[in-house]
Design an enzyme around this catalytic site. Structure first.
Site, PDB file in Angstrom:
ATOM      1  N   CYS A  98      26.189  23.216  45.830  1.00 20.95           N
ATOM      2  CA  CYS A  98      25.952  24.105  45.722  1.00 20.95           C
ATOM      3  C   CYS A  98      26.381  24.745  47.054  1.00 20.95           C
ATOM      4  CB  CYS A  98      24.262  24.723  45.459  1.00 20.95           C
ATOM      5  SG  CYS A  98      23.523  23.684  46.932  1.00 20.95           S
ATOM      6  N   HIS A 348      18.747  24.078  48.654  1.00 22.12           N
ATOM      7  CA  HIS A 348      19.687  24.348  48.109  1.00 22.12           C
ATOM      8  C   HIS A 348      20.131  26.230  48.727  1.00 22.12           C
ATOM      9  CE1 HIS A 348      21.281  25.879  44.204  1.00 22.12           C
ATOM     10  NE2 HIS A 348      20.561  26.647  44.260  1.00 22.12           N
TER      11      HIS A 348
END
Length: 1048
Positions: A98, A348
């Site tokens: 990510c 994340h």
């Protein structure tokens, strides 16, 4: 329907009243539950396994109700993968990528960078034949192709695995996003600088590169010393600050150079107090601010995340911070990169990016893209993620035009221009690249059509299967008086489950040893009509059809017998025990029975009956007392009737009176006589038990062996007494010669393996329990060439543990009593030519220097090529005084405990804390020539480098398990966990020699097993740069080592 256990009881209730020989076909059908009523739909929640006639709950519900076309396939609508109108394209997260996706989206929305990438000369793409797939090779080719797909792809999201693979990134490991940004832009700049187009060569500098100077001013003479430097992003410390302005101000803050940190002024030609600060000279078009949220925490010795709220404006004026030049310094926020999570090692990454064409804000979260309402940046959801019970701080209020975040780690600002040319916001994909994008779009459309066709085929197949199953299922139930067959329940379930491949019907697993349906398997099959069975077998095939004739009379009869015996067992037990107490008649012939068997016969009988009751087709051949795994497991946990608790574990009845030869045991105390009436009662339960009548003789072989054993024992005792009296001093270890103090009365001493003396002493102490020693294997101490393996000096040291010294008189006795393969002696030789008292020592056979050198080389190699060895780290102050460490041991070896509680080891047992050498050729000779079984001697000879006593740890010292090939840096990480001392604060030394090269291996630094390493810890210093450097040491991560970002 009644519970399964109740159906089982009802099926065999008649067995208590019917003898095995009186069983009829009606009883057999009761055992197989033929007459049990079938269940109706809706009466039971799930299928009744105990009822072979129940056909409800086997998966028929989905076929008998309304048809749902979606149930016939598991293929999602391919149009859900299609890009919506007026939206951007997402990027697939390949595991932990990510952080890559967020930067790719930010760089894609940098129109100047995208336009420049499209001008990149790509001859391979321009000349590509669309008949084959285009595969980029270089980093720029991958990025160019990826940008083209992000702009004009029909897919909702695309796969960046080509670029990630080209960079050599580990998709399963999350990396430092800021470091990735720096390295990737540096790599891109280096690649584009080699292009012929000058606009391409400098695009990275034009977009991201600014200039500042480190200016040092001498307080004495006022001389300024500027040191110009370029930057691509400004790294701002956020600790103790509330807004972006404060962070930038601290970055440019003046620093005083005083004391030991004074500056050497070239004008004054001496060290002077001075000031140093950073002066911004020029700013790039795209200004990147890296907010340093990840810092090293000394207390935990790991990086941590700072969840500090920082406010930042939508419009930023950098004029007050710029030195001297008048240029446009107003910047507008264009992207915010977010790290969601409370840890520096997980979480994340997402990106909020403003579209340059519409000024709308979008949130890019891998495959998912969300447009913000009202053309405003919204960070509320991301800020909630970081809230924990320990860090619930109130979010500060933000003024209009400002945003506040505790998770933003990078802010991207674009320089404002007075007039915005709309044509500048339009970037066209070049024709050669659009052709490749169209090729991918064509593949996507073909995939969508293929998926739609597969959906249609699955639906058509499902509808046809629906009609077939519905028709057949209605034929399954049987009617009274008509023929029937049995089919497996699991097969019927798989047949009704369209997702499972249908195999042929196989009834072989339900057969008993007589080739018919086993009564215990009735719960695993279903009774269906003959018509339905014929249809199923004709369509799907199968083996072992089970019809009405497959009901097994033999199995039912056996089960009936077992049930009746179980009911009779308690009554027979009381009768047998009473008969045993009754004295036998003098003229009555009895039977021998084991006392242990007699005490536990009821439990053995119960186990046997339960096994017979639960037997399968594979264990019908079991004989007396043999238990299946289930019955055996049950018996193991039951004490039974053996109330004496003598620990005997009976397996087969009456086996306790069997000898090794299968005859009657000679130990009469283990058996007793019982009457024929008692024996006949027991034979009903154990028909194959060993039978011995009163007049049977005990095993003759056992009796002969017993006589021979007693004779051998007497001979051994006599031999031991004779040897002990002849070698009393050797046995008692008195008056032993030593090499350190050579006895004056002799010039010759003899050598034997210490193992021989040790085994001989064991025999003398316990002649009845030990085997006599017959030979002296001196060849164990010789090399393959017949030379002696030890020198006089080595025998004074560690090698002395392998040998024993004998007086000449003792050697004479040993030579007569034992077989000796080779005499070994050591002689003292006086120098008669010079009366100076010099003495030399000579061994016979002589020393084999070649093998000795090889032996020493092997020892030294083992010392530098060890694995899993122990070293001791001793923390000191001023290298003298020990200090007590109270820090917890996080990953210290378990050998710490072992060292404190040393267990005695068998002779020659290998100690894992020491490296042990091997001499291959010698070991082979030892095994070939040793007349005794002597594996411990081999081990003893191997361990010539082992110390005689184990290391005793001192207070403040800890043992660590290390290997020779690990680096000093890795050792420092272990020490950090053991002592809570950061690697950059560790000063290590061994024998006064400092260990400084972190990249060197322990073997090359001379760290050997059992080494004592001194640790002197520096006082902690508040230096953030040092903290950040040590991050690479503290964490076992490799970072981007070995990837394309570093040129590998």
């Amino acid at each position: 329907m009644a519970p399964r256990l109740q159906l089982e009881k009802d099926a065999w209730r008649w067995a208590e009243m019917v003898k095995p020989e009186d069983i009829t076909h009606e009883h057999i059908e009761l055992a197989y539950r033929i007459a049990v009523l079938a269940c109706k739909r809706g009466t039971c929640r799930r299928n009744c396994k105990g009822n072979p006639n129940c056909l409800v709950g086997i998966g028929e519900q989905s076929w008998l109700g309304e048809i749902d076309e979606n149930a016939f396939h598991n293929i999602d609508d391919p149009n859900s993968e299609r890009r919506d109108k007026n939206t951007f394209v997402g990027l697939t997260n390949l595991g932990a990528t990510c952080y890559v996706n967020t930067f790719l989206q930010v760089w894609f929305h940098n129109l100047e960078l995208r336009r420049a990438l499209y001008r990149f000369q790509n001859s391979r793409a321009e000349g590509h034949n669309t008949d084959s797939d285009y595969e980029p090779r270089t980093i720029c080719e991958h990025l160019q192709y990826l940008f083209g797909l992000l702009q004009n792809s029909n897919r909702r999201y695309i796969d960046p695995s080509g670029l990630v693979k080209a960079l050599g990134l580990d998709t399963g490991q999350q990396q430092d996003a800021q470091e990735f940004s720096k390295l990737f832009l540096s790599l891109l700049e280096d690649t584009l600088s080699k292009q012929k187009d000058p606009n391409l060569q400098n695009v990275i500098q034009q977009q991201f590169c600014g200039q500042f100077s480190y200016v040092t001013v001498c307080n004495q003479c006022g001389r300024e010393s500027p040191l110009p430097s370029r930057f691509y992003e400004l790294e701002l410390n956020i600790q103790g600050h509330k807004n972006l302005t404060e962070c930038v101000t601290e970055f440019l803050k003046e620093e005083k150079l005083e004391g030991d940190n004074r500056y050497y002024c070239e004008s004054c030609q001496s060290k002077q107090n001075a000031t140093r600060r950073i002066k911004l000279q020029s700013l790039p078009r795209t200004l990147n601010f890296q907010l340093m949220r990840f810092v090293f925490d000394r207390q935990s010795s790991h990086k941590k995340k700072l969840n500090t709220f920082i406010s930042f404006p939508e419009v930023l004026d950098m004029g007050p911070f710029l030195e001297g030049k008048e240029e446009e310094c107003t910047y507008e926020l264009s992207a915010v990169l977010i790290h969601r999570g409370v840890s520096a090692y997980s979480g994340h990454y997402i990106a909020h990016v403003r579209d340059a064409h519409t000024n709308d804000w979008y949130k890019f979260n891998d495959e998912e893209i969300e447009k913000m309402e009202g053309k405003k940046l919204q960070l509320g959801i991301e800020e909630d993620i970081a809230e924990t019970a320990k860090s619930q701080t109130r979010k500060p209020k933000c003024s209009k035009g400002y945003h506040c975040s505790r998770n933003a780690y990078m802010l991207v600002y674009k320089r404002q221009t007075e007039e915005i040319d709309q044509t500048e916001t339009i970037v066209e994909v070049p024709a050669f690249l659009q052709k490749l994008v169209d090729q991918d779009n064509k593949k996507f459309e073909e995939w969508c059509n293929e998926m739609a066709d597969m959906r249609k085929q699955s639906v058509d197949k499902g509808k046809a299967k629906h009609e077939e199953v519905k028709e057949l299922y209605e034929l399954l139930p049987t009617e009274d008086g008509l023929s029937y067959e049995f089919v497996p329940l699991e097969w019927l379930k798989k047949w009704l489950d369209d997702s499972t491949a249908i195999k042929e019907i196989d009834n072989s697993q339900f057969l008993c040893s007589h080739g018919k349906l086993h009564p215990d398997k009735i719960g695993e099959v279903k009774r269906i009509s003959l018509k339905a069975a014929d249809l199923l077998f004709s369509r799907y095939g199968g083996v072992s059809r089970l019809g009405q004739s497959s009901l097994c009379r033999d199995c039912v009869t056996q089960r009936c017998r077992v049930i009746r015996l179980k009911n009779q067992l308690n009554e027979d037990y009381r009768e047998v025990m009473n008969l045993v107490k009754t004295p036998m008649q003098s003229d009555e012939s009895g039977f021998w029975i084991g006392k242990a068997s007699l005490r536990s016969w009821r439990q053995l009988a119960l186990d046997q009956l339960e096994e017979d009751e639960e037997e399968t087709k594979h264990n019908n051949s079991k004989v007396n007392g043999e238990k299946s795994s289930s019955a055996g497991a049950k018996a193991d946990g039951v004490k039974g009737d053996n109330e004496d608790g003598d620990g005997e574990e009976m397996k087969n009845f009456n086996e306790d009176i069997l000898c090794y030869h299968g005859g009657l045991n000679i130990l009469e105390n283990d058996r007793r006589l019982v009457s024929a009436e008692v024996w006949n009662k027991l034979r009903m339960y154990f028909p194959r038990a060993p039978e011995f009548m009163q007049n049977n003789e005990a095993c003759q072989q056992c009796m002969r062996l017993e006589r021979e054993g007693k004779e051998n024992e007497a001979l051994n005792r006599m031999m031991a007494n004779e040897q002990k009296s002849s070698l009393l001093n050797l046995f008692q270890e008195k008056n032993r010669p030593t090499l350190q103090k050579w006895p004056q009365e002799t010039d010759v001493l003899y050598i034997v393996p210490y193992y021989f003396v040790d085994e001989w002493r064991k025999f003398i102490r316990r002649p009845a329990k030990s085997n006599p020693v017959s030979s002296v294997a001196n060849s164990l101490l010789l090399c393959p060439h017949g030379g002696f393996m030890f020198t006089y000096d080595s025998m004074l040291q560690g090698d002395a543990q392998h040998i024993a010294l004998l007086w000449p008189a003792e050697w004479e006795v040993i030579s007569k009593m034992f077989l000796v393969d080779q005499a070994i002696s050591i002689c003292r030789i006086h120098d008669k030519t010079h009366d100076n008292g010099n003495v030399q020592y000579q061994t016979y056979p002589d020393l084999c220097r070649e093998c000795r050198e090889g032996f020493i080389f092997q020892q030294q190699r083992d010392m530098s090529e060890y694995a899993q060895a122990t070293v001791y780290v001793r923390k000191v102050i001023d290298k003298k005084r020990m200090i007590k460490e109270s820090a917890p041991d996080f990953s210290v070896s378990g050998s710490d405990v072992e060292d404190e509680r040393e267990e005695p080891k068998m002779d020659g047992e290998k100690d894992p804390d020491f490296s042990q050498s091997e001499v291959g050729a010698k070991r082979q000779k030892l095994n070939e020539t040793a007349s005794l079984s002597m594996p411990p001697v081999t081990a003893a000879c191997k361990s010539s480098i082992r110390r005689s006593t184990r290391h005793r740890k001192l207070r403040g010292e800890k043992a660590l398990i290390v290997s020779a090939n690990q680096t000093l840096k890795e050792l420092k990480i272990q020490i950090m966990h053991a002592f809570s001392v950061a690697p950059f604060d560790q000063n290590l030394s061994i024998d006064g020699r400092c260990l400084t090269d972190d990249s060197a291996t322990l073997g090359s630094l001379g760290v050997i097993p059992e080494s004592i390493i001194c640790l002197k810890a520096d006082e902690p210093i508040a230096d953030y740069a040092a903290m950040d450097d040590v991050y690479q040491v503290c964490m076992p991560e490799e970072g981007f080592k070995g990837t394309g970002l570093l040129g590998h």
